[in-house]
Write a protein that holds these residues in place. Sequence first.
Motif, short mmCIF file in Angstrom:
data_model
loop_
_atom_site.label_atom_id
_atom_site.label_comp_id
_atom_site.label_asym_id
_atom_site.label_seq_id
_atom_site.Cartn_x
_atom_site.Cartn_y
_atom_site.Cartn_z
N ASP A 73 0.83 -1.20 0.00
CA ASP A 73 0.00 0.00 0.00
C ASP A 73 0.87 1.26 0.00
O ASP A 73 2.10 1.19 -0.14
N GLY A 74 0.25 2.41 0.17
CA GLY A 74 0.99 3.66 0.12
C GLY A 74 2.02 3.83 1.20
O GLY A 74 2.95 4.64 1.06
N ASP A 75 1.91 3.07 2.28
CA ASP A 75 2.89 3.13 3.38
C ASP A 75 3.96 2.04 3.27
O ASP A 75 4.81 1.92 4.16
N GLY A 76 3.89 1.23 2.21
CA GLY A 76 4.87 0.18 2.04
C GLY A 76 4.55 -1.11 2.75
O GLY A 76 5.37 -2.03 2.77
N ALA A 77 3.37 -1.21 3.35
CA ALA A 77 2.94 -2.45 4.01
C ALA A 77 2.10 -3.28 3.03
O ALA A 77 1.53 -2.74 2.09
N PRO A 78 2.01 -4.59 3.25
CA PRO A 78 1.15 -5.41 2.38
C PRO A 78 -0.27 -4.86 2.36
O PRO A 78 -0.86 -4.57 3.40
N ALA A 79 -0.80 -4.67 1.17
CA ALA A 79 -2.13 -4.08 1.02
C ALA A 79 -3.20 -5.04 1.55
O ALA A 79 -3.28 -6.19 1.12
N SER A 80 -4.01 -4.56 2.45
CA SER A 80 -5.07 -5.38 3.04
C SER A 80 -6.25 -5.48 2.08
O SER A 80 -6.37 -4.71 1.12
N ASP A 81 -7.15 -6.42 2.37
CA ASP A 81 -8.35 -6.56 1.54
C ASP A 81 -9.19 -5.29 1.61
O ASP A 81 -9.75 -4.86 0.58
N SER A 82 -9.28 -4.67 2.79
CA SER A 82 -10.08 -3.46 2.91
C SER A 82 -9.47 -2.31 2.12
O SER A 82 -10.19 -1.49 1.53
N TYR A 83 -8.16 -2.24 2.09
CA TYR A 83 -7.47 -1.20 1.30
C TYR A 83 -7.78 -1.38 -0.18
O TYR A 83 -8.11 -0.42 -0.88
#
Length: 375
Positions: A73-83
């Motif tokens: 995601d935009g913060d560099g963490a694995p993108a969650s389903d909700s994202y």
Amino acid sequence: MSGPRIALLVTHLMGSGHLVRTLTLARALAAQGADPLVISGGRPLAHVETGGVRFAQLPPLGSDGLDYRTLLDGDGAPASDSYRDARRARLVAILREEAPAALVTELYPLGRRNLEAEFRAAIAALPPGARLIGSVRDVMEPPGKRKRVEQGLARLAPYDALLVHGDPDVIPLQASWPGDGSDPTELSSRLRYAGYAVTPAPAPSAGPGEGEVLVATGGGAIGRRLLEVAARASGFSDLRWRLRVGGADAAGAIPALQALGPAAVEAAAPDFRARLSRAAAAVTLCGYNTAVETALSGTPTLLVPMEEGGEREQLIRAEAFARFPEIDTARIGDLTPEVLAARVAALAARPRRTAAIRADGGAEAARIVLELAGA
């Protein structure tokens, strides 16, 4: 604008090439009277100029190098389903409000399988009668199995055309397929070659970078091994070297490269083509935009294809571009600092020659899109 609304959907996960090509097409559409909207799903890139067309940014996704299985995601963490659900909802809302006459999808349906759900949602959000057009570069990463080709063709079924931003006399799209080298019937009936899509080269002018060796690896974090070899090679050369570093972590990578040799090292910047036009020689990866821009610049260039992860796309392009007299190629495994310095010295002694490449692909692609949209 009063012209037809054309939406262009692109998600660049690692570098900047897909976004740059989409912006080139959007600007060509605007020049021909259309009202384009670029919908970008990749990370914002400071060195890519997005002005001149309407631009919508989705919650961004990116990749860690060539690992496309886990999108960030935009913060560099694995993108969650909700994202990803929120991102898809935003995309659908934009398209329903826009109600375009045509949607151009970059790389999909032949690529970006990991984003299939949002591309399908985008297609479902189009108004009745809207045209659907795929957009791909000159070379696709060859699928390892014929089944992957068949899956891509199945996704192509609702499409009116597939734009190829390349020249079949340089590289036919068939070079991307396993098997006998022929195009499947479902594909060949939709193919529309438009030529290479790059912005016009800047007019020659005096300025910084005159007589330098310019080393660039694009807007992503790939190519660091080439930059390391180049940094060391600068210590074996009488020429001035300048290294351009891409990627979100460029600021952290620069000091380590500076410590390897006398080359100037800096982050990727929008003046790449102006610098290229003044360089004595260039060393670059062989991504779509960089390869075409160097060939059109006339600057003697060493193209070094990216081969990380077993990728073959850039290798295929490098083999095709090696026919041009101002282009040399090398495999990264064959380059030592001493070898690279010698190769660059020989290049810098060559006359400048511009490759005979059809580079009006932006304007021609725009014409095809507007023709399909009934404009």
